[in-house]
Design an enzyme around this catalytic site. Structure first.
Site, PDB file in Angstrom:
ATOM      1  N   TYR A  76     -20.007 -35.884 -43.210  1.00  0.00           N
ATOM      2  CA  TYR A  76     -18.635 -36.502 -43.295  1.00  0.00           C
ATOM      3  C   TYR A  76     -18.514 -37.248 -44.316  1.00  0.00           C
ATOM      4  O   TYR A  76     -17.030 -36.810 -45.261  1.00  0.00           O
ATOM      5  CB  TYR A  76     -18.017 -37.209 -41.924  1.00  0.00           C
ATOM      6  CG  TYR A  76     -17.272 -37.022 -42.224  1.00  0.00           C
ATOM      7  CD1 TYR A  76     -15.341 -35.972 -42.056  1.00  0.00           C
ATOM      8  CD2 TYR A  76     -15.884 -38.238 -42.048  1.00  0.00           C
ATOM      9  CE1 TYR A  76     -13.712 -36.209 -42.701  1.00  0.00           C
ATOM     10  CE2 TYR A  76     -14.593 -39.198 -42.103  1.00  0.00           C
ATOM     11  CZ  TYR A  76     -13.708 -37.887 -41.651  1.00  0.00           C
ATOM     12  OH  TYR A  76     -12.260 -38.069 -41.972  1.00  0.00           O
ATOM     13  N   SER A 128     -11.425 -40.920 -46.933  1.00  0.00           N
ATOM     14  CA  SER A 128     -11.647 -41.678 -45.443  1.00  0.00           C
ATOM     15  C   SER A 128     -11.777 -42.605 -45.700  1.00  0.00           C
ATOM     16  O   SER A 128     -11.901 -43.125 -47.461  1.00  0.00           O
ATOM     17  CB  SER A 128     -11.978 -40.713 -44.394  1.00  0.00           C
ATOM     18  OG  SER A 128     -12.829 -41.938 -43.112  1.00  0.00           O
TER      19      SER A 128
END
Ligand code: NAP
Length: 264
Positions: free
Chosen positions: A151, A138
């Protein structure tokens, strides 16, 4: 039979990727938890593209799920020549207020199962001198992200692990790619841990792509044998700029700005 294994194939980026690869005549082994969705998808892909599409239902946040997927694929006599570790969830909010078990499950899914699947499938790829892996990280892998702390850290793990693995696998001729989407319109923000006020604030104003655009870039990067790709022009620019600024400063500015938006 040779197959491409895609985790998290039942929605979003994984689903769009299954369409793109089926179009390119890959036989598919799709993995996720939603059996009904996977079954419909396999039927539709097989019918539309004339490929073999099959699925395994697995909850990859659970220890041993990766082993079960591997064992089942062996039982079916499948040879995984492309492994796409795409399954992942996020969590938004103040870390101390987040549910601990959900954070730990996320880390198991985003990290432990990804590592396990690489470890399980790489030996046969090396033995057959054929295979490649794509690990999906990401933009969050590049900077600490307050209010998405665990995360972002899980994706930083994916980034570090994958870039090291890329080099370890080069002598064997096995290509390993780190693929980094930015904010993409999928179910990602609709899961219980992300669908909250913090989540909405965190993605406000983000450069956005569709899952089809992201899957298109992933296939293109695969065909060009790239080992690293950030999806979306705006995201590539952001990553380059972020690399010029110390992480601690980015984290501080980000946290202050988000607290202000939340009126804290
Ligand atoms: N969307 C974004 O803005 C964005 C940005 C950067 C990175 N990413 C990354 O892109 C990847 C794909 O996410 P997405 O945006 O496509 O989200 P999505 O639409 O929510 O898809 C997530 C996929 O993962 C599967 N999954 C979730 N929990 C699972 C579990 N415990 N075991 C097995 N499979 C599980 C889901 O299927 P089931 O529910 O059927 O299990 C689904 O197929 C993730 O790794 C995510 O971190 C997304």
């Amino acid at each position: 039979m040779e197959v491409t294994l895609i985790t998290g194939a039942s929605s979003g980026i994984g689903e769009a990727l299954s369409n793109k690869l089926a179009e390119k005549k890959h036989n598919l082994l799709l993995v996720a938890r939603n059996a009904d969705k996977l079954q419909k998808q396999c039927n539709q892909l097989s019918k539309t593209y004339g490929i073999h599409a099959q699925y395994i239902v697995a909850d990859l946040s659970k220890p041993n799920a990766a082993n079960e997927v591997f064992d089942e694929s062996k039982k079916r006599n499948l040879l995984v020549t492309l492994l796409v570790n795409n399954a992942g969830i996020g969590s938004s909010g103040e870390f101390i207020k987040n549910h601990l078990q959900s954070e730990l499950d996320m880390i198991y899914l985003n990290n432990a199962s990804l590592v396990a699947l690489c470890h399980l499938y790489l030996p046969e790829m090396i033995k057959n001198q054929k295979g490649s892996i794509i690990n999906v990280a990401s933009l969050a892998a590049f900077v600490p992200s307050p209010y998405m702390a665990a995360y972002a850290a899980s994706k930083a793990f994916v980034r570090s692990f994958t870039q090291a693995l890329t080099e370890e696998c080069k002598p064997y001729g096995i290509a390993v790619m780190l693929f980094n989407p930015g904010f993409t319109t999928t179910n990602f923000m609709n899961t219980p841990a992300n669908n909250n006020e913090w989540g909405q604030t965190l993605v406000k104003g983000a450069y956005t792509q569709t899952s089809e655009q992201v899957a298109f870039e992933m296939v293109e990067a695969l065909e060009k044998k790239k080992t690293f790709h950030v999806s979306g022009r705006g995201n590539r620019f952001t990553t380059k700029m972020a690399a010029l600024i110390p992480n601690a400063i980015i984290a501080k500015v980000f946290a202050n700005q988000k607290r202000k938006e939340m009126n804290l």
